[in-house]
Structure formats: C-alpha cells, structure tokens
Design an enzyme around this catalytic site. Structure first.
Site, PDB file in Angstrom:
ATOM      1  CD  GLU A 186      92.130  20.150  97.612  1.00  0.00           C
ATOM      2  OE1 GLU A 186      91.688  19.011  97.825  1.00  0.00           O
ATOM      3  OE2 GLU A 186      92.326  20.978  98.516  1.00  0.00           O
ATOM      4  CD  GLU A 227      89.334  24.117  98.961  1.00  0.00           C
ATOM      5  OE1 GLU A 227      89.616  23.406  99.938  1.00  0.00           O
ATOM      6  OE2 GLU A 227      89.018  23.664  97.849  1.00  0.00           O
TER       7      GLU A 227
HETATM    8  C1  BG6 Z   1      89.835  20.459 100.364  1.00  0.00           C
HETATM    9  C2  BG6 Z   1      88.712  20.192  99.387  1.00  0.00           C
HETATM   10  O1  BG6 Z   1      90.770  19.447 100.267  1.00  0.00           O
HETATM   11  O2  BG6 Z   1      89.556  20.440 101.707  1.00  0.00           O
HETATM   12  C3  BG6 Z   1      87.336  20.498  99.921  1.00  0.00           C
HETATM   13  O3  BG6 Z   1      88.906  20.882  98.175  1.00  0.00           O
HETATM   14  C4  BG6 Z   1      87.234  20.049 101.356  1.00  0.00           C
HETATM   15  O4  BG6 Z   1      86.387  19.886  99.072  1.00  0.00           O
HETATM   16  C5  BG6 Z   1      88.273  20.819 102.177  1.00  0.00           C
HETATM   17  O5  BG6 Z   1      85.959  20.165 101.917  1.00  0.00           O
HETATM   18  C6  BG6 Z   1      88.240  20.534 103.658  1.00  0.00           C
HETATM   19  O6  BG6 Z   1      88.327  19.155 103.902  1.00  0.00           O
HETATM   20  P1  BG6 Z   1      87.261  18.425 104.793  1.00  0.00           P
HETATM   21  O7  BG6 Z   1      87.623  16.987 104.694  1.00  0.00           O
HETATM   22  O8  BG6 Z   1      87.451  18.962 106.162  1.00  0.00           O
HETATM   23  O9  BG6 Z   1      85.909  18.731 104.226  1.00  0.00           O
END
Ligand code: BG6
Length: 496
Positions: free
Chosen positions: A187, A391
């Site tokens: 990111e 993701e």
């Molecule tokens: C992404 C990141 O922005 O979102 C992850 O790359 C992160 O590291 C994921 O865990 C989800 O966000 P969060 O804050 O719910 O863990």
C-alpha cells in the site's frame, strides 16, 4: 448460484497476512524492531519512540500502559506449520506474507544479512511449497527497520534506496525459483495518510522532541515517495536479472479508487476525480514509468517537488511493474462539504444511501462488491496489466458460541458477493492472476492494533488484553471458502 467458466484453471486462490501482524517473535534470532513494532495501530500519531539528545536519534521507548499485541501476535513464527496445513486443507494454492526486513538486516544498514532470519524464511517457503502453495511475497509491509528511521530519517534519506537494494538482492538470490510473485511496498499509496509506517517519515531532526510528526510537509513526503519509487524500480530491475521468471508487482490500497461523487454537481465530480488521483499517482509512476502531468501543477503550487538524481527518471521509465496488486475492502462517497477521512481499509466521506450492507459494528465499513468490479475495470482500462487482488476481507468481533462454534455467515456472504463481482470483471476483460483473502487466520489488526477485529476462516484464541492460549479452530467460513476454491469459483452457494 453457479458461475460458469469465469476463472482460468491456474487461478491463484488463497489468503494474505503480513509478518508484523502474525509472526510475533519480535526480537527473536537477531531481529530488531521495525516501525510497526512501535505502534498500537498504524494510524497512531504517537509511536513509542523518544529522541535521544546525546546521540541525535529516535529510539524505542515502550510504554508500560500499552499492550503491543503484535510483539507476540499469533506466534506464526513458531506455529506456521500447523497454520499452513490448515490452509492447505482449505485448498489454497497461494499464500501471501511479507519478509520482515529487520529479520534479514536487523538495523537495515549492515553489509551482511542475518543468517537466522534467512533460515526462517527458507523453512516457511519450503513448507508452503511442500503443500503446493505458491508464496506471494511483499518486501516491506509497513516494516522499515526502526534504525533506518530513527538514525537516518527514514525514506527521505537517499541511503535507504541502497539499503533496500541490498536487502532485495539478498532475498531474490536466496529464494530464486521459490517465489514467483513479489511486491515491493505494501500500500505504497498510503505514504501521505500514514507517513510513519508507510514511508518511515518522521520529523528528523525533530523541531519538537515530544512530537515525532512535528513539521512534516508534503515536500518531505514527495521526497520519500521519490526514493520509494526509485527503490521499487531498482528492485524490479534486480529481480529481472536474478530470476527472470519472477514478477514484480506494484501494491496499492485501491478501496479509495472506488470513490464516487455524491451527486452530479461538477464540483463533486471534479473533487472525486482529484481525490482518486491521490491513488492513481502511485501506479501512474510505477506502471507507466513517469510522473503524471497533473502532479507538476501541485509541485509548483506547493513548492513540493522532490529532488532527483540524474538517471532516476530513466530508472523509473525502464523498470515498470509487471502486474498490479491491490487491496480492496469498501468504497467511499466524496462531497465537497465533507472531509475525506482515511484509514487502513479506505476512505470515508458521505454515507452511501444506495449500499444495502455494512460490516457489523463497531467498524461498520460499507460493503460494496460492485466497487471491486469498478476498480478492476478502471485499472485495466488505464494500464492493461494483470491484476492480483491480494487483500479483500471482512473484520468482525467474534468469539466461539456456547457450542464452541463460530457462525460467521456475514463473512461467507461478503466473500460470495466479491467473488461474484470478480467473475464479472474477468468476463468484462480484466486479466486476473488471483484472489487472496485478507487474514485467512485471525491476526492483529493493522489499523487498531487489536485482536478483536478478526478476518479469519481460522479463529485464534488470543484477546485484546493479551490472554488466550493461541489455539486454532475452524469457523463456519472455513468450509465455505474450501468449497469455493474446490469448484474454482463456480459453486458459491452458501449451505451453512
Ligand atoms: C490493509 C493492510 O490496509 O488493510 C493490512 O495492508 C490491514 O495490513 C488491512 O490489516 C485491514 O485493515 P485493519 O485495520 O482492519 O487490520
């Protein structure tokens, strides 16, 4: 519900985690801290570091009243064999994690790598390959070694480009033939909204020793970004030389690309476009190989143009990304009257009255599967590169019920809707390498630093106060994802 013939035979199905959110063992076998080891939640404005006046450096300063869950996390460092076995049972053929940079170069500026760190990833990657699971690897998932930030001033310092090249070259040579898909910086487009974890940017030397983010302006961040871009280009070049079969991806958070104007007021339409450019900017540089025209006006008006060395622009031009990896969680609505607040999963301006579902409280992220299809089409139109969804997921606060079961039907529905829209995007003509669920096993949340926010198909018994025996247990969604993978995305009916 059946989806016919959308997914190619070699489609990559799996999940993604990050070293700093899963491994724990934060000081084991020679590792030193990295930036995420100093925060509870990466949005933190108050990292646990203090300015050492004698040495003129920022150094670690843990607070007694804070619980740094990531230091032990889910102990993936010692338990990865059990976890990979469960992922293999779900049918994974790919698994994304990061190499923790400070396991390999603990300070970041050493000449020689730490063999114990390299051995850990030998074991991890070999185990994955034994199960037929392809490792998909991020070189830094918010994991710049703390020494490089505290003693060098982070990515604003050009020397980090050389340190990163040494690190990248070391792991490319070591894991050549084992890792096909690499990404440089997780990111990278979060550099402006999370400068500390994303770009190691800090006030250096500090104007106020109590305030690590004293007087950071956009010029400092553009400078750090320029160094990240150069480092990305050099790593792309080195990978092509060392392992020509392997691919290097640009990795961005693209929830914010699904930002819609609140109405047809041209001010809102244009404002949404400008907001989206803050994300496009990063792939424009990494995938097209040059700075986009719109940034020059910003640099002129803000006096924020970065300094560049001769040869930098050629490096960017000649070493563009082979594919686009991205995270997608939710969409947002832009309105000129509202401030766009941003955090890990994307942005928030206005509520979108047209969306039917939201994640459960307290996080309540809006659910917008069509936004994924929209983003995929836009990326394809602009760059015509393969996409890799690395993701996508849903965080829920959950604990086993009285029968010791975890009935996470919302997670199944979220997955179902996103797989369906991804299939549509493929039919629209998008080339897609794979789909990796975020956090297939519960890990520490990046945004909040909590265990309470869980994304997994596998539950881990660990809690916000640090209690729990770390045992693993399947949730209902475990078998659902297994069914989706087994049918190569054709059978997405939910029968639980
Ligand atoms: C992404 C990141 O922005 O979102 C992850 O790359 C992160 O590291 C994921 O865990 C989800 O966000 P969060 O804050 O719910 O863990």
């Amino acid at each position: 519900m059946k989806i016919k013939n959308a997914f190619p035979k070699d489609f990559l199905w799996g999940g993604a985690i990050a070293a700093n959110q899963a491994e724990g063992a934060w000081l084991a076998d020679g590792k030193l801290p990295n930036v995420t080891d100093t925060v509870v939640g990466i949005m933190s404005k108050n990292p646990s570091i203090k300015w050492n006046k004698e040495k003129n450096i920022w150094e670690l300063d843990l607070k007694d009243d804070m619980t740094y869950l990531s230091h032990e996390a889910i102990d993936f460092y010692h338990r990865f064999e059990e976890d990979i076995k469960m992922m293999s049972e779900m049918g994974f053929n790919s698994f994304r994690t990061s190499i923790s940079w400070s396991r390999i170069f603990p300070r970041g500026d050493e000449e020689e790598p730490n063999e114990l760190g390299l051995l850990f990833y030998d074991r991890l990657f070999d185990t994955l390959l034994e199960y037929g699971i392809a490792p998909v690897i991020t070189l830094s998932h918010y994991e710049t070694p703390l020494v490089l930030v505290g003693e060098y001033g982070g990515w604003t310092n050009r020397s980090l480009v050389d340190f990163f090249e040494r690190y990248a070259t070391t792991v490319f040579e070591r894991y050549k033939g084992k890792v096909k898909y690499w990404m440089t910086f997780n990111e990278i487009n979060n550099a402006f909204r999370m400068p500390y974890v994303s770009a190691g940017v800090i006030s250096f030397p500090p104007t106020n020793s109590e305030k690590p983010f004293g007087d950071i302006d956009n010029k400092v961040i553009y400078q750090a970004c320029h160094h990240l871009f150069v480092a990305n280009a050099i790593a792309t070049k080195r990978l092509a030389e060392i392992d020509p079969e392997a691919k290097m991806g640009a990795m961005c958070s693209f929830s914010a690309l699904a930002t819609y104007p609140s109405n047809s007021d041209p001010e809102n339409v244009f404002g949404a476009m400008e907001f989206r450019r803050k994300s496009w900017f990063f792939t424009d540089v990494m995938c097209r190989g040059h700075y986009p025209s719109y940034v020059h006006r910003i640099w002129d008006e803000e006096e924020s143009a970065p300094e560049m060395l001769s040869g930098d622009l050629e490096l960017l031009k000649e070493n563009t990304s082979n594919y686009i990896a991205f995270s997608y969680y939710r969409s947002a609505v832009y309105d000129k009257s509202a401030e766009m607040r941003v955090d890990t999963g994307g942005a928030k301006g206005f509520d979108n009255p047209f969306l039917k579902y939201k994640a459960p409280e307290p996080w309540s992220w809006p659910i917008d599967p069509k936004g994924l299809r929209y983003v995929m089409n836009e990326l394809t139109d602009r760059y015509e590169l393969p996409l890799f969804i690395v993701e996508n997921g849903l965080g829920i606060a959950e604990i086993p019920d009285d029968n010791n079961e975890i009935k996470d039907i919302e997670r199944c529905r979220y997955l179902q809707m996103h797989v369906q829209e991804m299939a549509e995007a493929i039919k629209d003509g998008c080339a897609v390498l794979g789909y990796l669920w975020w956090g297939p096993i519960d890990i520490v949340s990046a945004g909040t630093g909590e265990m309470k926010k869980r994304y997994g198909f596998i539950y881990v018994d660990r809690h916000n106060d640090g209690t729990g025996d770390l045992h693993r247990q399947k949730k209902d969604s475990f078998n659902y994802y297994k069914q989706v993978i087994e049918s190569n995305g054709e059978n997405i009916d939910i029968n639980i």
